[in-house]
Design a protein around this motif. Structure first.
Motif, PDB file in Angstrom:
ATOM      1  N   PRO A   1       0.820  -1.212   0.000  1.00 16.26           N
ATOM      2  CA  PRO A   1       0.000   0.000   0.000  1.00 16.26           C
ATOM      3  C   PRO A   1       0.856   1.264   0.000  1.00 16.26           C
ATOM      4  O   PRO A   1       1.947   1.293   0.566  1.00 16.26           O
ATOM      5  N   VAL A   2       0.354   2.302  -0.662  1.00 12.65           N
ATOM      6  CA  VAL A   2       1.032   3.598  -0.640  1.00 12.65           C
ATOM      7  C   VAL A   2       0.861   4.205   0.754  1.00 12.65           C
ATOM      8  O   VAL A   2       0.092   3.702   1.572  1.00 12.65           O
ATOM      9  N   SER A   3       1.546   5.285   1.041  1.00 19.76           N
ATOM     10  CA  SER A   3       1.559   5.825   2.408  1.00 19.76           C
ATOM     11  C   SER A   3       0.163   6.201   2.922  1.00 19.76           C
ATOM     12  O   SER A   3      -0.158   5.938   4.077  1.00 19.76           O
ATOM     13  N   SER A   4      -0.668   6.819   2.080  1.00 20.64           N
ATOM     14  CA  SER A   4      -2.017   7.169   2.541  1.00 20.64           C
ATOM     15  C   SER A   4      -2.873   5.916   2.758  1.00 20.64           C
ATOM     16  O   SER A   4      -3.737   5.886   3.629  1.00 20.64           O
ATOM     17  N   ALA A   5      -2.604   4.886   1.973  1.00 21.61           N
ATOM     18  CA  ALA A   5      -3.337   3.632   2.143  1.00 21.61           C
ATOM     19  C   ALA A   5      -2.924   2.935   3.435  1.00 21.61           C
ATOM     20  O   ALA A   5      -3.724   2.211   4.038  1.00 21.61           O
ATOM     21  N   LYS A   6      -1.693   3.159   3.870  1.00 24.20           N
ATOM     22  CA  LYS A   6      -1.257   2.570   5.144  1.00 24.20           C
ATOM     23  C   LYS A   6      -2.064   3.158   6.301  1.00 24.20           C
ATOM     24  O   LYS A   6      -2.425   2.445   7.238  1.00 24.20           O
ATOM     25  N   CYS A   7      -2.351   4.446   6.228  1.00 23.78           N
ATOM     26  CA  CYS A   7      -3.145   5.089   7.284  1.00 23.78           C
ATOM     27  C   CYS A   7      -4.560   4.525   7.325  1.00 23.78           C
ATOM     28  O   CYS A   7      -5.087   4.236   8.411  1.00 23.78           O
ATOM     29  N   THR A   8      -5.181   4.353   6.171  1.00 27.23           N
ATOM     30  CA  THR A   8      -6.540   3.800   6.153  1.00 27.23           C
ATOM     31  C   THR A   8      -6.534   2.322   6.536  1.00 27.23           C
ATOM     32  O   THR A   8      -7.508   1.832   7.120  1.00 27.23           O
ATOM     33  N   MET A   9      -5.440   1.652   6.240  1.00 28.53           N
ATOM     34  CA  MET A   9      -5.309   0.241   6.634  1.00 28.53           C
ATOM     35  C   MET A   9      -5.279   0.133   8.165  1.00 28.53           C
ATOM     36  O   MET A   9      -5.964  -0.709   8.750  1.00 28.53           O
ATOM     37  N   ILE A  10      -4.517   0.997   8.796  1.00 27.73           N
ATOM     38  CA  ILE A  10      -4.452   0.990  10.262  1.00 27.73           C
ATOM     39  C   ILE A  10      -5.806   1.390  10.852  1.00 27.73           C
ATOM     40  O   ILE A  10      -6.270   0.788  11.827  1.00 27.73           O
ATOM     41  N   LEU A  11      -6.453   2.386  10.250  1.00 28.15           N
ATOM     42  CA  LEU A  11      -7.788   2.790  10.710  1.00 28.15           C
ATOM     43  C   LEU A  11      -8.764   1.623  10.621  1.00 28.15           C
ATOM     44  O   LEU A  11      -9.566   1.394  11.535  1.00 28.15           O
ATOM     45  N   SER A  12      -8.689   0.872   9.527  1.00 22.90           N
ATOM     46  CA  SER A  12      -9.598  -0.268   9.372  1.00 22.90           C
ATOM     47  C   SER A  12      -9.352  -1.317  10.448  1.00 22.90           C
ATOM     48  O   SER A  12     -10.308  -1.862  11.015  1.00 22.90           O
ATOM     49  N   LEU A  13      -8.091  -1.603  10.763  1.00 20.37           N
ATOM     50  CA  LEU A  13      -7.805  -2.588  11.807  1.00 20.37           C
ATOM     51  C   LEU A  13      -8.333  -2.118  13.158  1.00 20.37           C
ATOM     52  O   LEU A  13      -8.957  -2.891  13.891  1.00 20.37           O
ATOM     53  N   LEU A  14      -8.111  -0.852  13.470  1.00 21.94           N
ATOM     54  CA  LEU A  14      -8.588  -0.315  14.746  1.00 21.94           C
ATOM     55  C   LEU A  14     -10.114  -0.374  14.835  1.00 21.94           C
ATOM     56  O   LEU A  14     -10.672  -0.787  15.857  1.00 21.94           O
ATOM     57  N   ALA A  15     -10.792   0.040  13.767  1.00 19.36           N
ATOM     58  CA  ALA A  15     -12.255   0.050  13.777  1.00 19.36           C
ATOM     59  C   ALA A  15     -12.819  -1.367  13.835  1.00 19.36           C
ATOM     60  O   ALA A  15     -13.782  -1.624  14.570  1.00 19.36           O
ATOM     61  N   LEU A  16     -12.231  -2.294  13.093  1.00 19.99           N
ATOM     62  CA  LEU A  16     -12.725  -3.672  13.108  1.00 19.99           C
ATOM     63  C   LEU A  16     -12.474  -4.337  14.457  1.00 19.99           C
ATOM     64  O   LEU A  16     -13.330  -5.075  14.961  1.00 19.99           O
ATOM     65  N   THR A  17     -11.323  -4.073  15.051  1.00 18.29           N
ATOM     66  CA  THR A  17     -11.032  -4.621  16.375  1.00 18.29           C
ATOM     67  C   THR A  17     -11.992  -4.044  17.405  1.00 18.29           C
ATOM     68  O   THR A  17     -12.535  -4.778  18.243  1.00 18.29           O
ATOM     69  N   PHE A  18     -12.220  -2.742  17.329  1.00 19.96           N
ATOM     70  CA  PHE A  18     -13.173  -2.100  18.234  1.00 19.96           C
ATOM     71  C   PHE A  18     -14.561  -2.692  18.046  1.00 19.96           C
ATOM     72  O   PHE A  18     -15.273  -2.964  19.022  1.00 19.96           O
ATOM     73  N   SER A  19     -14.965  -2.922  16.800  1.00 22.79           N
ATOM     74  CA  SER A  19     -16.264  -3.531  16.513  1.00 22.79           C
ATOM     75  C   SER A  19     -16.362  -4.921  17.142  1.00 22.79           C
ATOM     76  O   SER A  19     -17.398  -5.270  17.724  1.00 22.79           O
ATOM     77  N   GLY A  20     -15.302  -5.707  17.031  1.00 20.78           N
ATOM     78  CA  GLY A  20     -15.303  -7.040  17.625  1.00 20.78           C
ATOM     79  C   GLY A  20     -15.402  -7.004  19.144  1.00 20.78           C
ATOM     80  O   GLY A  20     -16.165  -7.758  19.746  1.00 20.78           O
ATOM     81  N   ILE A  21     -14.652  -6.096  19.772  1.00 19.45           N
ATOM     82  CA  ILE A  21     -14.682  -5.980  21.235  1.00 19.45           C
ATOM     83  C   ILE A  21     -16.054  -5.508  21.711  1.00 19.45           C
ATOM     84  O   ILE A  21     -16.622  -6.059  22.663  1.00 19.45           O
ATOM     85  N   VAL A  22     -16.603  -4.509  21.029  1.00 22.01           N
ATOM     86  CA  VAL A  22     -17.926  -4.003  21.408  1.00 22.01           C
ATOM     87  C   VAL A  22     -18.992  -5.077  21.167  1.00 22.01           C
ATOM     88  O   VAL A  22     -19.905  -5.244  21.981  1.00 22.01           O
ATOM     89  N   GLY A  23     -18.866  -5.824  20.077  1.00 21.71           N
ATOM     90  CA  GLY A  23     -19.821  -6.900  19.801  1.00 21.71           C
ATOM     91  C   GLY A  23     -19.779  -7.976  20.866  1.00 21.71           C
ATOM     92  O   GLY A  23     -20.823  -8.469  21.315  1.00 21.71           O
ATOM     93  N   PHE A  24     -18.579  -8.355  21.284  1.00 20.04           N
ATOM     94  CA  PHE A  24     -18.440  -9.354  22.345  1.00 20.04           C
ATOM     95  C   PHE A  24     -19.033  -8.830  23.658  1.00 20.04           C
ATOM     96  O   PHE A  24     -19.733  -9.549  24.363  1.00 20.04           O
ATOM     97  N   THR A  25     -18.781  -7.563  23.959  1.00 20.62           N
ATOM     98  CA  THR A  25     -19.353  -6.947  25.157  1.00 20.62           C
ATOM     99  C   THR A  25     -20.877  -6.929  25.074  1.00 20.62           C
ATOM    100  O   THR A  25     -21.571  -7.160  26.071  1.00 20.62           O
ATOM    101  N   CYS A  26     -21.398  -6.670  23.893  1.00 18.87           N
ATOM    102  CA  CYS A  26     -22.851  -6.658  23.687  1.00 18.87           C
ATOM    103  C   CYS A  26     -23.448  -8.048  23.932  1.00 18.87           C
ATOM    104  O   CYS A  26     -24.509  -8.168  24.547  1.00 18.87           O
ATOM    105  N   VAL A  27     -22.756  -9.078  23.482  1.00 19.86           N
ATOM    106  CA  VAL A  27     -23.220 -10.449  23.728  1.00 19.86           C
ATOM    107  C   VAL A  27     -23.274 -10.721  25.231  1.00 19.86           C
ATOM    108  O   VAL A  27     -24.254 -11.282  25.748  1.00 19.86           O
ATOM    109  N   LEU A  28     -22.236 -10.315  25.947  1.00 19.28           N
ATOM    110  CA  LEU A  28     -22.218 -10.515  27.400  1.00 19.28           C
ATOM    111  C   LEU A  28     -23.348  -9.740  28.085  1.00 19.28           C
ATOM    112  O   LEU A  28     -24.005 -10.265  28.993  1.00 19.28           O
TER     113      LEU A  28
END
Length: 148
Positions: A58-85
């Motif tokens: 990925p080009v440099s700007s794509a690296k930033c969006t790649m990191i944003l996607s990982l953070l958002a997806l991880t946050f989504s997974g953690i919040v989803g697991f918390t919601c299940v609990l």
């Protein structure tokens, strides 16, 4: 003249309809919550597979969006697991209350758990959408030149 029994609304039937639709709503929330949670985890797996791919540079700007996607997806997974609990705590409290156990939570506590569940579900959906959108944007920035 007395009203006939057939013309009076059947309150038990109305209550049954209400209970049936509540059960359907609870089931659908569970399906949507679990589906989004599975998609978030699967997308994180795809994210790491992309990262492992030698041809993916990925080009440099794509690296930033790649990191944003990982953070958002991880946050989504953690919040989803918390919601299940939270849903499980809500159901357990409702069952205790229905059985008349002394340690049962109050109606207000159960309403609070229900509200928390819905708020977490909406946060999960938004975080998932941001994560997938950022990953799609990363792929567009990286491979968009091939569309010419």
């Amino acid at each position: 003249m007395e009203p006939r029994a057939e013309s009076l609304p059947d309150m038990a039937d109305e209550k049954d309809k209400c209970q049936r639709w509540r059960k359907i709503a609870i089931d659908q929330l569970g399906y949507a919550l679990n589906l989004t949670l599975v998609f978030a985890i699967a997308t994180i797996g795809y994210w790491f597979a992309l990262l492992k791919d030698r041809d993916f540079v990925p080009v440099s700007s794509a690296k930033c969006t790649m990191i944003l996607s990982l953070l958002a997806l991880t946050f989504s997974g953690i919040v989803g697991f918390t919601c299940v609990l939270t849903r499980l705590w809500d159901f357990r409290g409702t069952a205790r209350r229905a059985c008349g156990q002394p340690a049962a939570p109050t109606k207000d506590e159960l309403r609070g758990l229900g509200t928390i569940t819905w708020v977490l579900f909406y946060i999960q959906l938004v975080a998932f959408a941001i994560g997938v959108g950022a990953l799609a944007f990363t792929l567009l920035l990286t491979y968009g030149g091939k569309l010419k």
